[in-house]
Design an enzyme around this catalytic site. Sequence first.
Site, mmCIF file in Angstrom:
data_model
loop_
_atom_site.group_PDB
_atom_site.id
_atom_site.type_symbol
_atom_site.label_atom_id
_atom_site.label_comp_id
_atom_site.label_asym_id
_atom_site.label_seq_id
_atom_site.Cartn_x
_atom_site.Cartn_y
_atom_site.Cartn_z
ATOM 1 N N ARG A 314 -2.740 -1.996 -4.056
ATOM 2 C CA ARG A 314 -1.880 -1.747 -2.897
ATOM 3 C C ARG A 314 -1.164 -0.400 -2.977
ATOM 4 O O ARG A 314 -0.690 0.118 -1.957
ATOM 5 C CB ARG A 314 -0.833 -2.865 -2.775
ATOM 6 C CG ARG A 314 -1.401 -4.171 -2.266
ATOM 7 C CD ARG A 314 -0.309 -5.188 -2.005
ATOM 8 N NE ARG A 314 -0.913 -6.462 -1.622
ATOM 9 C CZ ARG A 314 -0.645 -7.622 -2.206
ATOM 10 N NH1 ARG A 314 0.221 -7.680 -3.212
ATOM 11 N NH2 ARG A 314 -1.236 -8.727 -1.801
ATOM 12 N N LEU A 444 -5.690 -5.390 6.052
ATOM 13 C CA LEU A 444 -6.413 -5.474 4.778
ATOM 14 C C LEU A 444 -5.482 -5.478 3.567
ATOM 15 O O LEU A 444 -4.331 -5.058 3.652
ATOM 16 C CB LEU A 444 -7.453 -4.352 4.668
ATOM 17 C CG LEU A 444 -7.026 -2.900 4.864
ATOM 18 C CD1 LEU A 444 -6.327 -2.330 3.659
ATOM 19 C CD2 LEU A 444 -8.248 -2.055 5.206
ATOM 20 N N GLU A 445 -6.000 -5.996 2.456
ATOM 21 C CA GLU A 445 -5.283 -6.130 1.183
ATOM 22 C C GLU A 445 -3.952 -6.864 1.348
ATOM 23 O O GLU A 445 -2.955 -6.533 0.719
ATOM 24 C CB GLU A 445 -5.085 -4.756 0.531
ATOM 25 C CG GLU A 445 -6.394 -4.168 0.027
ATOM 26 C CD GLU A 445 -6.204 -2.875 -0.745
ATOM 27 O OE1 GLU A 445 -5.177 -2.745 -1.434
ATOM 28 O OE2 GLU A 445 -7.087 -2.020 -0.657
ATOM 29 N N GLY A 446 -3.966 -7.864 2.215
ATOM 30 C CA GLY A 446 -2.765 -8.647 2.474
ATOM 31 C C GLY A 446 -2.131 -8.198 3.774
ATOM 32 O O GLY A 446 -1.541 -7.119 3.838
#
Length: 645
Positions: A314, A444-446
């Site tokens: 992140r 994306l990515e959470g």
Amino acid sequence: MGLTTQNNKETQEESSIQLTGKGVSEGQRQALEVIEESREKEYVHPSFGGQLFMGEFKPELLFPFPEQSEQDKAEADELIEKLTVLLQTKLDPELVDESREIPEEVIEEMARMGVFAMKIPKEYGGLGFSQSNYNRAVMKVASYCGSTAVLISAHQSIGVPQPLKMFGTEAQKKKFLPRFRQGSISAFALTEPDVGSDPAQMKTEAVLSPDGSHYILNGEKLWCTNGTIADIIIVMAKTAPKIVKGKEKKQISAFILEMDTPGVEVVHRCNFMGLGGIYNGLIRFTNVKIPKENLLDKEGRGLAMALSTINVGRLTLPAACTGAAKVALAIARRWGNERVQWGMPIGLHEAGREKIAYIAATTLAMEAMTWLTSSWADKGGVDIRIEAAMAKLFCTESAWEIVDMTMQLRGGRGYEKASSLKARGEPAYPVERMMRDVRVNMILEGSSEIMKLFLAREAMDPHLKKAGDLLRRDVSAGKKLKAVGRLLGFYSTWLPKQWFKSLWGGSYKELGPLGKHYNYIEKWSHTLSSTIFYYMARYQQGLEKRQMILGRLMEIGTDLFAMSAVCSYAESLQKKNPEDKSPMELADYFCAMARRRIELRYESLSENDDRQANDVAKKVLQNDFMWLEKGIMPLPGPEVPPLSK
């Protein structure tokens, strides 16, 4: 991600405190249990955000602002310069967007430079870049071509290199890491067609062969970025369940997979709203044999590994978003001066000024959060899982706001493709492409919603640990009574402390005119912590369903972190150039905006329309308002049964 409890001792009974609560189905219980058992429970190092949520403002963790050393910076200067020249001379981002292809010669030249080995340690043939240098490279690329930035970051931020560095055996590292200096590209396969944020429902399965020499993999993975061109991937799959105290426990494991293995099939390359050159697709595995030695870490540790990898991964998104924000700032500045309407430049009209001021001040805050979290990752000694999530949440949402404002400033020219602008002789500002490219960052990515739930779980964790015995069903009345005594002992002093300390704060004279904002942050840390406790006590297990309340609380915490970072960063910039007061001015304006947001969100905790919104949404799902859909063409696909009343 649900909000469950976990005691330090990490026994099964303690981890199921809320998993068996009222209204929790078996499916929900399993999903929450898988996530809870995979998350990191302990904070070995201090966490600025974690302490902020408990009413402890620790400015010493970020002031003075941690600087990247000149020696470390010099290690990446040459590559970043070469990469800049390569992209400017060999890659047209508009053509990448339209053709959906990054030129092979560009990928090959980046491989020769070592771009795909920036984060690989030098002992394995890589460049050994720090997080700060890696993010400098990603920011530069993202400011020019989002698709190329995704190719690089999906490979190194969450692809094979990062989890292999963190969890691989020495034999695995020696076998695979040198290949990335030779140009191999990697990907990470977690999501499935029917499984997003709920990995407990994963269907892809890896079965150990009878002779124990390999696993047999079957299943499908969706939205695997770089998956259509990758040489090596990390794939997540179910493995044989374990029986713990008579109950079956799902096991999710991670494997290193060579994409040329028989049975691996790229079924479809996905085509998205933006990022035209992204190599993302649906991958099918049919009786794929994976050598046992390619198991990463051990069985059942796959999801924990994925969560840890994503925590680090992140850190790259804020850098990419800041690159886009800087481009938007440059476009807004130029166009604000150039375009004249009603006798003066649009940048001097108050509506234009407001947008330009927001873009400039918020871009500084994004950059501050990017370099602060990067520096913490490089120097160690700070737990950054909360701060990485805050930076991801803040920077992705801010980038979208900034690009949207820039498009509004540009008007029709913002909506027009850069290639069309260029064809008719105007500067090819890529605002239209930027808008399509940055939107996915909030997903994306959470997603932003998942980030808020993740932050809420971490913020409540200290309180849940203290209440452990009181919440467990199988604890005797005597133990529960002792737990009540311990809680009363702690909160009888902690709560009054939060209330009284919310009335004043330190002077922070070393920050000059920005000291008033640190005083504000300190006072609000106490208000925020006591407010979180209040809502936990009020709603108890039902708080996980109050996502609007949790979201507002986490947004307050995120803005407090952004204020903390930008003030420290501005002071460090001003110290380097004492004659230039602009960093302090920008930081001051950003904090003024953030303070207004914080106070509005705090007011909306009690004054809101949440209940009415919930009621209306429920009726929509029960088909009560289908009359409003009349007059349109039919949608594709079958009708979905209404929500049960």
